[in-house]
Design a protein around this motif. Sequence first.
Motif, PDB file in Angstrom:
ATOM      1  N   LEU A 269       6.231 -24.886 -17.654  1.00 32.19           N
ATOM      2  CA  LEU A 269       5.580 -24.680 -18.950  1.00 32.19           C
ATOM      3  C   LEU A 269       6.387 -23.724 -19.817  1.00 32.19           C
ATOM      4  N   GLN A 270       6.821 -22.609 -19.232  1.00 32.11           N
ATOM      5  CA  GLN A 270       7.602 -21.624 -19.987  1.00 32.11           C
ATOM      6  C   GLN A 270       8.901 -22.233 -20.502  1.00 32.11           C
ATOM      7  N   ALA A 271       9.545 -23.055 -19.681  1.00 32.23           N
ATOM      8  CA  ALA A 271      10.799 -23.698 -20.086  1.00 32.23           C
ATOM      9  C   ALA A 271      10.563 -24.650 -21.257  1.00 32.23           C
ATOM     10  N   LEU A 272       9.471 -25.390 -21.221  1.00 32.23           N
ATOM     11  CA  LEU A 272       9.158 -26.309 -22.312  1.00 32.23           C
ATOM     12  C   LEU A 272       8.822 -25.546 -23.594  1.00 32.23           C
TER      13      LEU A 272
ATOM     14  N   GLN B 231      -1.937 -19.604 -21.645  1.00 34.39           N
ATOM     15  CA  GLN B 231      -2.269 -18.185 -21.793  1.00 34.39           C
ATOM     16  C   GLN B 231      -1.070 -17.263 -21.607  1.00 34.39           C
ATOM     17  N   GLN B 232      -0.253 -17.514 -20.604  1.00 39.58           N
ATOM     18  CA  GLN B 232       0.896 -16.646 -20.360  1.00 39.58           C
ATOM     19  C   GLN B 232       1.854 -16.689 -21.552  1.00 39.58           C
ATOM     20  N   ALA B 233       2.102 -17.872 -22.078  1.00 39.49           N
ATOM     21  CA  ALA B 233       2.996 -18.017 -23.227  1.00 39.49           C
ATOM     22  C   ALA B 233       2.382 -17.391 -24.478  1.00 39.49           C
ATOM     23  N   ILE B 234       1.072 -17.498 -24.617  1.00 44.36           N
ATOM     24  CA  ILE B 234       0.387 -16.899 -25.765  1.00 44.36           C
ATOM     25  C   ILE B 234       0.505 -15.383 -25.703  1.00 44.36           C
ATOM     26  N   HIS B 235       0.230 -14.807 -24.537  1.00 39.47           N
ATOM     27  CA  HIS B 235       0.268 -13.352 -24.401  1.00 39.47           C
ATOM     28  C   HIS B 235       1.680 -12.784 -24.514  1.00 39.47           C
ATOM     29  N   SER B 236       2.685 -13.586 -24.184  1.00 35.29           N
ATOM     30  CA  SER B 236       4.065 -13.104 -24.295  1.00 35.29           C
ATOM     31  C   SER B 236       4.645 -13.345 -25.685  1.00 35.29           C
ATOM     32  N   GLY B 237       3.850 -13.941 -26.593  1.00 34.87           N
ATOM     33  CA  GLY B 237       4.287 -14.128 -27.967  1.00 34.87           C
ATOM     34  C   GLY B 237       5.139 -15.364 -28.207  1.00 34.87           C
ATOM     35  N   HIS B 238       5.183 -16.278 -27.254  1.00 36.62           N
ATOM     36  CA  HIS B 238       5.996 -17.479 -27.411  1.00 36.62           C
ATOM     37  C   HIS B 238       5.268 -18.614 -28.134  1.00 36.62           C
ATOM     38  N   VAL B 239       3.986 -18.437 -28.354  1.00 34.59           N
ATOM     39  CA  VAL B 239       3.198 -19.404 -29.117  1.00 34.59           C
ATOM     40  C   VAL B 239       2.836 -18.722 -30.431  1.00 34.59           C
ATOM     41  N   PRO B 240       3.089 -19.380 -31.567  1.00 32.18           N
ATOM     42  CA  PRO B 240       2.731 -18.761 -32.849  1.00 32.18           C
ATOM     43  C   PRO B 240       1.260 -18.353 -32.889  1.00 32.18           C
ATOM     44  N   GLN B 241       0.988 -17.231 -33.512  1.00 30.21           N
ATOM     45  CA  GLN B 241      -0.370 -16.683 -33.567  1.00 30.21           C
ATOM     46  C   GLN B 241      -1.358 -17.675 -34.157  1.00 30.21           C
ATOM     47  N   SER B 242      -0.959 -18.366 -35.221  1.00 24.76           N
ATOM     48  CA  SER B 242      -1.880 -19.330 -35.847  1.00 24.76           C
ATOM     49  C   SER B 242      -2.207 -20.476 -34.891  1.00 24.76           C
ATOM     50  N   VAL B 243      -1.261 -20.880 -34.084  1.00 18.67           N
ATOM     51  CA  VAL B 243      -1.490 -21.949 -33.099  1.00 18.67           C
ATOM     52  C   VAL B 243      -2.411 -21.441 -31.996  1.00 18.67           C
ATOM     53  N   ALA B 244      -2.167 -20.224 -31.530  1.00 20.26           N
ATOM     54  CA  ALA B 244      -3.016 -19.636 -30.493  1.00 20.26           C
ATOM     55  C   ALA B 244      -4.456 -19.523 -30.983  1.00 20.26           C
ATOM     56  N   GLU B 245      -4.640 -19.110 -32.242  1.00 17.73           N
ATOM     57  CA  GLU B 245      -5.988 -18.993 -32.803  1.00 17.73           C
ATOM     58  C   GLU B 245      -6.664 -20.353 -32.904  1.00 17.73           C
ATOM     59  N   ARG B 246      -5.926 -21.377 -33.313  1.00 15.09           N
ATOM     60  CA  ARG B 246      -6.501 -22.722 -33.417  1.00 15.09           C
ATOM     61  C   ARG B 246      -6.871 -23.265 -32.040  1.00 15.09           C
ATOM     62  N   LEU B 247      -6.002 -23.041 -31.049  1.00 18.28           N
ATOM     63  CA  LEU B 247      -6.298 -23.474 -29.682  1.00 18.28           C
ATOM     64  C   LEU B 247      -7.552 -22.772 -29.153  1.00 18.28           C
ATOM     65  N   ARG B 248      -7.671 -21.470 -29.449  1.00 22.60           N
ATOM     66  CA  ARG B 248      -8.851 -20.722 -29.011  1.00 22.60           C
ATOM     67  C   ARG B 248     -10.109 -21.282 -29.681  1.00 22.60           C
TER      68      ARG B 248
ATOM     69  N   ARG C 286      -3.056 -30.220 -16.298  1.00 23.78           N
ATOM     70  CA  ARG C 286      -3.172 -30.111 -14.843  1.00 23.78           C
ATOM     71  C   ARG C 286      -4.065 -28.919 -14.522  1.00 23.78           C
ATOM     72  N   THR C 287      -4.751 -29.014 -13.403  1.00 25.75           N
ATOM     73  CA  THR C 287      -5.582 -27.883 -13.007  1.00 25.75           C
ATOM     74  C   THR C 287      -4.749 -26.768 -12.393  1.00 25.75           C
ATOM     75  N   LYS C 288      -3.593 -27.102 -11.843  1.00 31.97           N
ATOM     76  CA  LYS C 288      -2.677 -26.093 -11.292  1.00 31.97           C
ATOM     77  C   LYS C 288      -1.279 -26.355 -11.853  1.00 31.97           C
ATOM     78  N   PRO C 289      -1.028 -25.868 -13.079  1.00 31.76           N
ATOM     79  CA  PRO C 289       0.254 -26.169 -13.721  1.00 31.76           C
ATOM     80  C   PRO C 289       1.414 -25.367 -13.116  1.00 31.76           C
ATOM     81  N   ASP C 290       2.604 -25.898 -13.301  1.00 27.74           N
ATOM     82  CA  ASP C 290       3.836 -25.218 -12.916  1.00 27.74           C
ATOM     83  C   ASP C 290       4.195 -24.284 -14.073  1.00 27.74           C
ATOM     84  N   THR C 291       3.892 -23.007 -13.932  1.00 27.16           N
ATOM     85  CA  THR C 291       4.068 -22.068 -15.043  1.00 27.16           C
ATOM     86  C   THR C 291       5.527 -21.924 -15.459  1.00 27.16           C
ATOM     87  N   GLN C 292       6.452 -22.024 -14.533  1.00 21.27           N
ATOM     88  CA  GLN C 292       7.871 -21.934 -14.900  1.00 21.27           C
ATOM     89  C   GLN C 292       8.272 -23.127 -15.759  1.00 21.27           C
TER      90      GLN C 292
END
Length: 90
Positions: free
Chosen positions: A25-28, A56-73, A17-23
């Motif tokens: 997303l965080q819950a998922l 991005q918010q989940a990545i910066h808060s450490g909820h996404v594994p670093q290797s996954v964040a790097e692959r997504l980037r 979505r272009t305007k996601p529901d961040t709450q």
Amino acid sequence: MAAPLTLENRLLLACARTKPDTQHLQALVARGPDWQAILRKTERWGLAPLVYTNLQQAIHSGHVPQSVAERLRHLYRRDTIHGVAQREPL
């Protein structure tokens, strides 16, 4: 009767979505999705720019594994370069 959506598919749909529901997303993300399935589907469905941006918010808060964040980037950058290269001839 259709099968219910998996956690991974629900997360990808929430990111697509272009305007996601961040709450939402965080819950998922907090439910611990299969990150390898997320990466496979993100690449297969061409969603890297939206998924990377919207997590991005989940990545910066450490909820996404670093290797996954790097692959997504990496996928995000690859898709950006590909898009620029396609527009260049225009």
